[in-house]
Enzyme design. Structure first.
Site, PDB file in Angstrom:
ATOM      1  N   GLU B  49      -2.959 -65.083  12.040  1.00 24.22           N
ATOM      2  CA  GLU B  49      -2.333 -64.629  13.287  1.00 24.22           C
ATOM      3  C   GLU B  49      -1.246 -65.579  13.795  1.00 24.22           C
ATOM      4  O   GLU B  49      -0.304 -65.153  14.453  1.00 24.22           O
ATOM      5  CB  GLU B  49      -3.377 -64.425  14.384  1.00 24.22           C
ATOM      6  CG  GLU B  49      -4.282 -63.218  14.174  1.00 24.22           C
ATOM      7  CD  GLU B  49      -5.554 -63.567  13.416  1.00 24.22           C
ATOM      8  OE1 GLU B  49      -5.634 -64.686  12.856  1.00 24.22           O
ATOM      9  OE2 GLU B  49      -6.470 -62.724  13.390  1.00 24.22           O
ATOM     10  N   PHE B 111     -19.323 -60.549  21.490  1.00 22.34           N
ATOM     11  CA  PHE B 111     -18.822 -60.926  20.167  1.00 22.34           C
ATOM     12  C   PHE B 111     -17.284 -60.880  20.176  1.00 22.34           C
ATOM     13  O   PHE B 111     -16.698 -59.915  20.635  1.00 22.34           O
ATOM     14  CB  PHE B 111     -19.375 -59.964  19.104  1.00 22.34           C
ATOM     15  CG  PHE B 111     -18.821 -60.230  17.742  1.00 22.34           C
ATOM     16  CD1 PHE B 111     -19.113 -61.414  17.080  1.00 22.34           C
ATOM     17  CD2 PHE B 111     -17.976 -59.316  17.125  1.00 22.34           C
ATOM     18  CE1 PHE B 111     -18.597 -61.677  15.821  1.00 22.34           C
ATOM     19  CE2 PHE B 111     -17.448 -59.572  15.864  1.00 22.34           C
ATOM     20  CZ  PHE B 111     -17.756 -60.751  15.216  1.00 22.34           C
TER      21      PHE B 111
END
Lengths: 163, 562
Positions: B49, B111
């Site tokens: 990323e 999460f």
């Protein structure tokens, strides 16, 4: 030099954190900070009391204006303004000293808001200097606890000239 | 018609003119990826990323448009932080879209949940968490507007998964209204008059261009003023290319590794016009000695840049191009008040003496000198290339020895100094200009910080050339250790190194190695002529240093020379 800044902000989530983060991230001082809604929905007023040299204050004001959620910044050093803070102070005041404490309270137009056998709780309002003066005069009796607001301030209305 | 959030997002991107998106999918953004194939927007899958943000950044710097990237929540979002901070430091317009866990889970340590809005608050121009799909179109409109207007910068928009699934009527807001955001474009006319007045009085004037000149497309105005008023020009690293590097009035970059002539000129000028520069510490050297004899005219669109580090005599808040055009207009009416060329002649003679006395140079000794590699690349390409750099010695040699003649041809992480920037930025630049030659000038340390993007480049058949100035060291830190830390080369020797040629081949790219000075030009030519992604591992002199160098804390004219 102490400056009181009035900062009008969009009341969005995170706006306090943007302002506080600006001060901490750039190493500026915050002496006190007060936030409350204004009459206009969605707009809050922050009053920030800070200190620093002129160049630092200039940077603080510019950086605040640069924040996208800040609508307006006024430095009250530049305009005539009324300034107040409030303090509640719990002072030791047994029988021997009670009269003296009350006399000081009276001189400063404090209110007695709570009382017990050994102490008095006074409420005082005034500008920064007056609050400092009250606290230093009461110190010798023994201050058990204080709770103090930040400064709030407001621009004075126009006065007639030479009045 | 009611659309879901994902569809609205893509409709908005299209309307903002986005046709390429750099990203990486994940659980929180699957809905967006599910919608993506139905839209005319190209998605480039990166391999990390961080590279998505740098690629969007390289795209933005090369093209002048807003760069856009899309990543998932949690680690996807945190991996963008370095890229965002890089763009923030250099004022690059980006919109960073991050996925977020569904709104009912926010704050529950779900999460892949992270408070990315909180994390990026100090390194974005602004950021948003969209909690209601009805706000989505307005927020995106504002995000693009904020990113590209005023002093540009990265804007992050956090998109919870349930907001991407929720449906609402799509209304494209034609106008952006923000009462708390009004950048000043038009400079104050009186300040411009004062600036012209100061230039008329000056005997030793100097232009000092920063990244703002590139950003606001002010090169033409700068060039006209410099030539018409006979004023020499220097720049910051970010300003390279804003003024042609082969112009007789060009003195080179100033600062820690600036030219002798440039640094001397700054500290001897009597009037400096700083345009779109922010007086970074790498540029000023010891502040108390910086430009101490000069009146400083400082043009910048961001009022916080003015009087932050350096005291300014004539502040001008506004767009650099508008300000220079305004100065040009006023100066045109007052040209006759001074014989500019004659009045500045002693000064121009002085600066050109400095330039010939101590030009940028290096000692040839039969090995391959890194500076020689840069010069050779310039001569092969005739400067017709987009050059990105990593950070360190490779960056400084590129800045010094490649003659940048046009804006947006050097893409480099100037403010943050991000190793690993150059290669993904080159990928972004290649998408902006598919037919241009794009070269990443790298070091053997930096290139390993985002080398996984070879897969992205090969997959998209990008003919990017990565030139590794391989000295087996983290060279810039080693140079400091040599000069200021008694050669204590702690952790700067890259003892284990991949075989870059084999590594390139493993990814499906071409690998070249150059070990002799004699093969430098022919091998570079062959690599540049190839239509494939190529890695060129050039074994350069190991302990070559970057000179001139102004030691940290010294005045700009206290330079260590070759």
């Amino acid at each position: 030099m102490r400056h009181v800044l009035s900062v009008l902000v969009e009341n969005e989530p995170g706006v306090l954190s943007r302002v506080a983060g600006l001060f901490s991230g750039r190493g500026f001082n915050i002496e006190s900070l007060n936030v409350a809604p204004t009459l206009e929905e969605g707009v809050s007023l922050m009053t920030i009391s800070t200190s620093g040299e002129e160049q630092i204050i200039e940077q603080i004001v510019k950086q605040l204006r640069k924040l996208v959620t800040v609508i307006k910044v006024v430095d009250f050093i530049d305009v005539s303004a009324v300034e107040r803070e409030m303090v509640m102070v719990k002072v030791q005041a047994d029988d021997a000293r009670r009269a003296e404490v009350l006399r000081i309270a009276d001189i400063f137009r404090c209110k007695v808001v709570d009382v017990s056998l050994n102490d008095l709780t006074l409420e005082a309002t005034g500008d920064h200097g007056k609050i400092q003066a009250i606290l230093s005069l009461l110190a010798r009796f023994g201050i058990k606890e204080i709770a103090r607001t930040g400064t709030v301030a407001m621009r004075r209305s126009m006065q007639p000239e030479n009045a | 018609m009611e659309l879901n959030g994902a569809r609205i997002l893509l409709e908005c991107l299209k309307r903002e003119g986005v046709d390429v998106l750099f990203g990486y999918p994940g659980g929180a953004v699957i809905d967006i990826y599910d919608e993506l194939p139905r839209h005319d927007i190209r998605h480039i899958l990166v391999r990390h990323e961080q590279a998505a943000v740098h690629a969007a950044d390289g795209f933005a710097r090369a093209s002048g448009k807003v760069g856009v990237c899309l990543v998932t929540s949690g680690p996807g979002a945190t991996n963008t932080v370095t890229g965002i901070a890089t763009a923030y430091a250099d004022s690059i317009p980006l919109v960073v879209l991050t996925g977020q866990v569904p709104t009912p889970l926010i704050g529950n340590d779900a999460f892949q949940e992270v408070d990315i809005v909180g994390i990026t608050r100090p390194c974005t121009k602004h950021n948003y968490l969209v909690k209601d799909v009805r706000d989505l179109a307005r927020v995106l409109r504002q995000a693009f507007y904020l990113a590209r207007s005023g002093r540009p910068g990265p804007v992050l928009v956090d998109l919870p998964k349930d907001v991407m699934q929720a449906r609402t009527e799509f209304i494209w807001p034609e106008d952006v209204k923000m009462r708390s955001y009004n950048p000043t474009y038009r400079p104050n006319l009186n300040q411009l008059r004062r600036a012209v007045e100061a230039l008329i009085e000056a005997r030793r004037p100097l232009f000092f261009a920063g990244g703002g000149v590139v950003m606001s497309d002010a090169s033409e105005e700068l060039g006209w003023l410099a030539r018409t008023l006979s004023i020499p020009v220097t720049s910051t690293l970010m300003g390279l290319g804003a003024f042609p590097g082969d112009d007789p009035l060009w003195l080179g970059m100033i600062g820690m590794h600036g030219t002798y002539a440039g640094n001397k000129a700054v500290n001897n000028a009597d009037c400096i016009v700083a345009v779109g520069a922010r007086f970074d510490d790498r540029v000023t050297g010891r502040l108390s000695a910086f430009a101490s004899g000069a009146r400083i005219i400082h043009i910048d669109i961001d009022p916080t840049s003015i009087r932050k580090n350096v005291q300014v005599d004539i502040p001008v808040v506004g767009d650099c191009r508008k300000a220079l055009a305004g100065i040009r207009e006023i100066a045109t009416t007052r040209l006759a008040e001074k014989d500019w060329a004659t009045a500045h002649e002693p000064w121009l003679t002085q600066v050109s003496t400095w330039r010939t006395e101590q030009p940028l140079t290096y000692v040839q000794n039969g090995t391959i000198k890194p500076q020689q590699v840069v010069e050779t690349i310039f001569s092969i390409t005739r400067g017709d290339a987009i050059v990105t750099t990593e950070v360190g010695q490779n960056q400084m040699w590129t800045a010094q020895f490649f003659t940048f003649r046009k804006p947006r041809t050097l893409l480099t992480s100037g403010g943050l100094g991000t190793m690993g920037y150059g290669f993904p930025a080159a990928i972004g630049a290649q998408f902006a200009f598919p037919d241009k030659l794009v070269i990443d000038m790298a070091g053997d340390g930096s290139i390993q910080m985002n080398i996984q993007e070879l897969a992205t480049a090969v997959c998209n058949k990008l003919p990017i050339k990565i030139v590794i100035l391989n000295n087996g060291y983290l060279g810039m830190v080693r140079q400091w250790q040599e000069l200021f830390y008694q050669r204590n080369y702690c952790s700067t020797c890259m003892e284990a190194q991949p075989d870059f040629v084999k590594l390139a081949e493993a990814y499906g790219a071409e690998g070249y190695r150059i070990t002799e000075a004699g093969e430098l030009e022919s091998t570079l030519r062959a690599a540049f002529a190839s239509p494939h992604t190529a890695v060129i591992d050039v074994r350069v002199e190991r302990e070559e240093n970057v000179y001139p160098m102004v030691p940290a804390g010294a005045a700009l004219d206290e330079m260590l020379l070759v």
